[in-house]
Design a protein around this motif. Structure first.
Motif, short mmCIF file in Angstrom:
data_model
loop_
_atom_site.label_atom_id
_atom_site.label_comp_id
_atom_site.label_asym_id
_atom_site.label_seq_id
_atom_site.Cartn_x
_atom_site.Cartn_y
_atom_site.Cartn_z
N PHE A 49 1.58 -1.53 14.94
CA PHE A 49 2.49 -1.30 13.82
C PHE A 49 2.92 0.16 13.75
CE2 PHE A 49 2.92 0.29 9.49
CZ PHE A 49 4.00 -0.45 9.04
N THR A 50 1.95 1.08 13.87
CA THR A 50 2.30 2.50 13.75
C THR A 50 3.15 2.97 14.93
OG1 THR A 50 0.23 3.18 14.85
CG2 THR A 50 0.21 3.00 12.44
N GLU A 51 3.07 2.29 16.05
CA GLU A 51 3.89 2.66 17.20
C GLU A 51 5.31 2.14 17.08
OE1 GLU A 51 0.31 2.83 20.57
OE2 GLU A 51 1.54 1.01 20.32
N VAL A 52 5.48 1.00 16.39
CA VAL A 52 6.80 0.39 16.26
C VAL A 52 7.52 0.88 15.00
CG1 VAL A 52 8.00 -1.82 15.89
CG2 VAL A 52 6.14 -1.67 17.55
N TRP A 53 6.75 1.11 13.92
CA TRP A 53 7.34 1.51 12.65
C TRP A 53 7.02 2.97 12.35
CZ3 TRP A 53 10.18 -1.41 9.11
CH2 TRP A 53 10.37 -2.74 9.48
N PRO A 54 8.01 3.74 11.91
CA PRO A 54 7.75 5.12 11.49
C PRO A 54 7.15 5.11 10.09
CG PRO A 54 10.03 4.56 11.08
CD PRO A 54 9.43 3.36 11.77
N PRO A 55 6.62 6.24 9.63
CA PRO A 55 6.17 6.30 8.23
C PRO A 55 7.32 5.96 7.30
CG PRO A 55 5.41 8.21 9.48
CD PRO A 55 6.38 7.49 10.37
N LEU A 56 7.06 5.08 6.35
CA LEU A 56 8.11 4.62 5.44
C LEU A 56 8.12 5.46 4.17
CD1 LEU A 56 7.68 0.76 5.88
CD2 LEU A 56 9.21 2.31 7.10
N LYS A 57 9.27 6.01 3.86
CA LYS A 57 9.37 6.92 2.72
C LYS A 57 9.47 6.16 1.40
CE LYS A 57 11.45 10.64 5.40
NZ LYS A 57 12.53 11.64 5.48
N PRO A 58 8.93 6.73 0.32
CA PRO A 58 8.98 6.06 -0.99
C PRO A 58 10.40 5.67 -1.42
CG PRO A 58 7.46 7.91 -1.06
CD PRO A 58 8.16 7.99 0.26
N VAL A 59 11.41 6.47 -1.03
CA VAL A 59 12.77 6.19 -1.45
C VAL A 59 13.26 4.84 -0.90
CG1 VAL A 59 13.88 7.34 0.51
CG2 VAL A 59 15.07 7.23 -1.70
N TRP A 60 12.63 4.34 0.16
CA TRP A 60 13.00 3.03 0.72
C TRP A 60 12.33 1.88 -0.02
CZ3 TRP A 60 11.58 5.10 6.21
CH2 TRP A 60 12.54 6.05 6.59
N ARG A 61 11.49 2.20 -1.00
CA ARG A 61 10.79 1.20 -1.82
C ARG A 61 10.01 0.17 -0.99
NH1 ARG A 61 12.48 0.51 -7.23
NH2 ARG A 61 13.98 2.10 -7.90
N PRO A 62 9.16 0.64 -0.09
CA PRO A 62 8.38 -0.32 0.70
C PRO A 62 7.32 -1.01 -0.15
CG PRO A 62 7.63 1.92 1.16
CD PRO A 62 8.84 2.05 0.26
N VAL A 63 7.23 -2.32 -0.02
CA VAL A 63 6.22 -3.12 -0.73
C VAL A 63 5.59 -4.07 0.27
CG1 VAL A 63 5.77 -4.76 -2.57
CG2 VAL A 63 7.52 -3.01 -2.89
N THR A 64 4.27 -4.07 0.35
CA THR A 64 3.57 -4.99 1.25
C THR A 64 2.95 -6.13 0.47
OG1 THR A 64 1.53 -3.68 1.10
CG2 THR A 64 3.04 -3.17 2.91
N GLU A 65 2.80 -7.27 1.16
CA GLU A 65 2.12 -8.43 0.59
C GLU A 65 2.71 -8.81 -0.77
OE1 GLU A 65 -0.61 -10.18 2.17
OE2 GLU A 65 0.26 -9.07 3.82
N GLN A 66 4.04 -8.81 -0.89
CA GLN A 66 4.66 -9.17 -2.15
C GLN A 66 4.68 -10.69 -2.31
OE1 GLN A 66 8.85 -8.26 -2.57
NE2 GLN A 66 8.71 -8.25 -4.80
N SER A 67 4.19 -11.16 -3.44
CA SER A 67 4.15 -12.59 -3.73
C SER A 67 5.49 -13.06 -4.28
CB SER A 67 3.05 -12.91 -4.73
OG SER A 67 1.77 -12.63 -4.19
N LEU A 68 5.96 -14.20 -3.77
CA LEU A 68 7.19 -14.83 -4.24
C LEU A 68 6.83 -16.23 -4.73
CD1 LEU A 68 9.62 -13.99 -1.29
CD2 LEU A 68 9.17 -12.61 -3.32
N ARG A 69 7.46 -16.65 -5.83
CA ARG A 69 7.13 -17.97 -6.37
C ARG A 69 8.27 -18.45 -7.26
NH1 ARG A 69 2.09 -20.69 -8.50
NH2 ARG A 69 2.70 -21.87 -10.35
N THR A 70 8.56 -19.73 -7.18
CA THR A 70 9.50 -20.34 -8.11
C THR A 70 9.10 -21.79 -8.32
OG1 THR A 70 11.85 -20.58 -8.67
CG2 THR A 70 11.19 -21.15 -6.43
N GLU A 71 9.32 -22.29 -9.53
CA GLU A 71 8.96 -23.66 -9.87
C GLU A 71 10.21 -24.51 -10.02
OE1 GLU A 71 6.47 -23.69 -13.30
OE2 GLU A 71 4.87 -22.52 -12.36
N LEU A 72 10.13 -25.74 -9.54
CA LEU A 72 11.23 -26.68 -9.61
C LEU A 72 10.76 -27.96 -10.28
CD1 LEU A 72 12.51 -26.27 -5.93
CD2 LEU A 72 13.51 -25.21 -7.97
N CYS A 73 11.71 -28.70 -10.85
CA CYS A 73 11.41 -30.01 -11.45
C CYS A 73 10.27 -29.93 -12.46
CB CYS A 73 11.10 -31.03 -10.35
SG CYS A 73 12.42 -31.26 -9.15
N GLY A 74 10.38 -28.96 -13.36
CA GLY A 74 9.37 -28.84 -14.41
C GLY A 74 8.00 -28.45 -13.91
#
Length: 318
Positions: free
Chosen positions: A160-185
Motif C-alpha cells: 500500500f505504501t509503495e502504491v499510494w502516497p501519503p494522503l493529505k487531510p484536505v483530500w478527506r481520506p476515510v478508511t473503513e467507512q460503513s454504508l447502509r440503507t434500508e428498503l421495504c420498511g
C-alpha cells in the motif's frame, strides 16, 4: 480530490504519481447529478422488491452485502449454506486482511511516520483487545499462525505504501467507512464497508471517490462490488460518488470507473435480481441453482456436492 491539489512530482514515485493523477479531477469536470436520482432509484428498487419482501418473516431483515450478491449470482447453493450456517471459523488468511486494513487506517491517521511492521503490531494489539469477530482468534492463536498473519499483513501494508502516497487531510481520506440503507420498511438492508473514500460532494456535484484494495488478480465481480457501493452511497446521501476504483496492491495497477446514472440503474437491477433469488431460496422453497467455479474449492458444501467435485476434477486434469 482536485487536480490543483496534486503535490510536486518529485515527492512521489512514478506509480504513486500515477495513482494521484488517475483519481484527480477539476471541479468543472465532475458530474452534476439530478436531485431526484436518489428518490427514483429507491422507488424503482422498492417497486421490484415489494413482492419478494413480503415473504421475509415479520421482524426479520435480509442483509445484503457485496459478498452475498456475488455469491447468489454465482452458486446459489453456496449462498444458502453461507446464509444458514453460523460456524464461521477465522483463518490466518482471513484475519490478515482485517489486520492489514486496520494498519492502513493507522497509516492514514497517524501524524508521525511508522514502519509497516510497527503499524501491523499496533493493529494486532488493538484488534485483539476489541470486541470483534477475530479478537478471540488473535488472543488464542499459536505463534506460527500469528507470525503468518503478521507477515502477510506487513507485506500488504508495505505494498500500500509503495502504491499510494501519503494522503493529505484536505483530500478527506476515510478508511473503513460503513454504508447502509434500508428498503421495504427495513425488510431488506443493503450494507457495505468501504476500504478508502476520498473527497466529498458539493451540492449535487459529485466529488467522492470510493476505493477497494485488492490483492491477486482482477475479477469481474470486483467491478460489481464497487458499483454496489456507489448505489448504496447514492441511496444513503443522495449524491453518487464521482468514481469508483480497484487498487491492486500486488501489481500497483488502478482500475477506475466513472459513476453514471446508467451504472447505478444496472447496479439496482442486479440487487433486485439477487434479493429475489435470496428470498426464493431462503423463504420460498426454491431449489438453489448450482453454478460451479473455482470458488468450489473453499465451499463448506463441497464434500456432498457432486457437481462441484466434478468441476474441480475436470479443472485439475485440464
Amino acid at each position: 480530490m482536485s487536480e490543483a491539489a496534486l503535490p510536486d512530482e518529485a515527492e512521489h514515485t512514478p506509480v504513486q504519481r500515477e495513482t494521484l493523477e488517475r483519481l484527480a479531477a477539476r471541479r468543472e469536470d465532475r458530474p452534476v447529478f439530478p436531485d431526484d436520482l436518489r428518490a427514483r432509484l429507491r422507488r424503482d428498487l422498492e417497486g421490484e422488491l415489494s413482492g419478494p419482501a413480503t415473504a421475509i418473516p415479520d421482524g426479520e431483515s435480509l442483509f445484503v452485502n457485496k459478498h452475498a450478491l456475488a455469491t447468489i449470482h454465482g452458486c446459489e447453493a453456496r449462498w444458502r449454506s453461507d446464509a444458514t450456517t453460523s460456524d464461521f471459523v477465522p483463518s490466518p488468511a482471513v484475519v490478515q486482511g482485517a489486520v492489514a486494513h486496520k494498519a492502513i487506517e493507522l497509516t492514514l491517521n497517524r501524524r508521525s511516520p511508522s514502519t509497516p511492521a510497527e503499524l501491523v503490531d499496533t493493529a494486532i494489539e488493538r484488534l485483539a483487545g476489541a470486541d470483534r469477530w477475530m479478537s478471540d482468534w488473535l488472543r488464542d492463536c499459536d505463534e506460527d499462525d500469528r507470525a503468518e498473519v503478521r507477515g502477510a499483513a506487513v507485506a500488504r501494508v508495505t505494498s500500500f505504501t509503495e502504491v499510494w502516497p501519503p494522503l493529505k487531510p484536505v483530500w478527506r481520506p476515510v478508511t473503513e467507512q460503513s454504508l447502509r440503507t434500508e428498503l421495504c420498511g427495513g425488510r431488506v438492508v443493503l450494507s457495505g464497508r468501504v476500504d478508502l473514500a476520498l473527497g466529498k460532494a458539493d451540492g449535487m456535484r459529485a466529488g467522492k471517490v470510493v476505493v477497494d484494495f485488492k490483492t491477486g488478480s482482477t475479477a469481474v465481480h470486483h467491478l460489481d462490488d464497487l458499483r454496489f457501493y456507489a448505489l448504496v452511497e447514492t441511496l444513503r446521501t443522495g449524491v453518487p460518488p464521482r468514481a469508483v476504483a480497484s487498487s491492486y496492491l500486488d501489481s500497483g495497477s488502478l482500475h477506475v470507473e466513472a459513476v453514471t446514472e446508467g451504472m447505478l440503474e444496472a447496479a439496482a437491477a442486479r440487487v433486485a435480481d439477487g434479493v429475489e433469488r435470496m428470498v426464493g431460496v431462503l423463504h420460498g422453497g426454491d431449489e438453489p441453482v448450482l453454478r460451479p467455479s473455482g470458488a468450489c474449492r473453499w465451499c463448506r458444501e463441497l464434500e456432498g456436492c457432486t457437481v462441484g467435485q466434478a468441476f474441480l476434477d475436470d479443472r485439475d486434469r485440464a
